[in-house]
Design a protein around this motif. Sequence first.
Motif: not given
Length: 122
Positions: A21-31, A80-84, A89-100
Amino acid sequence: MAIAISASLGGWLRSALGAKLKSSFPSMPAGTLVANLASGYFIGLSIGFWADSPLLFPRWHLAIITSFCIGLAIFSIASAGSASLNQKERFISAIGAISLHVVGVLAMAALGTLTFQWISDI
């Protein structure tokens, strides 16, 4: 032995999902997300099964929930993805990812338990 084998299988499956799934969603660790959600579902199914039959294969309960599902769902990867994202400084994205991940796993565990109840009622 069953614990070691099931942990290895879970880890291999998570790794394969990540690679696929890495190539399908390069900006998000979908796998990682898919692995965590699948693990939550398997845990829910397992909880339903062993609540219904607690004496049936008690070691498999340990092997499936503790080893396979934990090998499959590595929340440290999601962290680790959220820390990255935080470092960028993409804090909203980090909170969203962990929440998801967290809300998704809880929902999938509930769905797994409900699925087992539905199957056992048929």
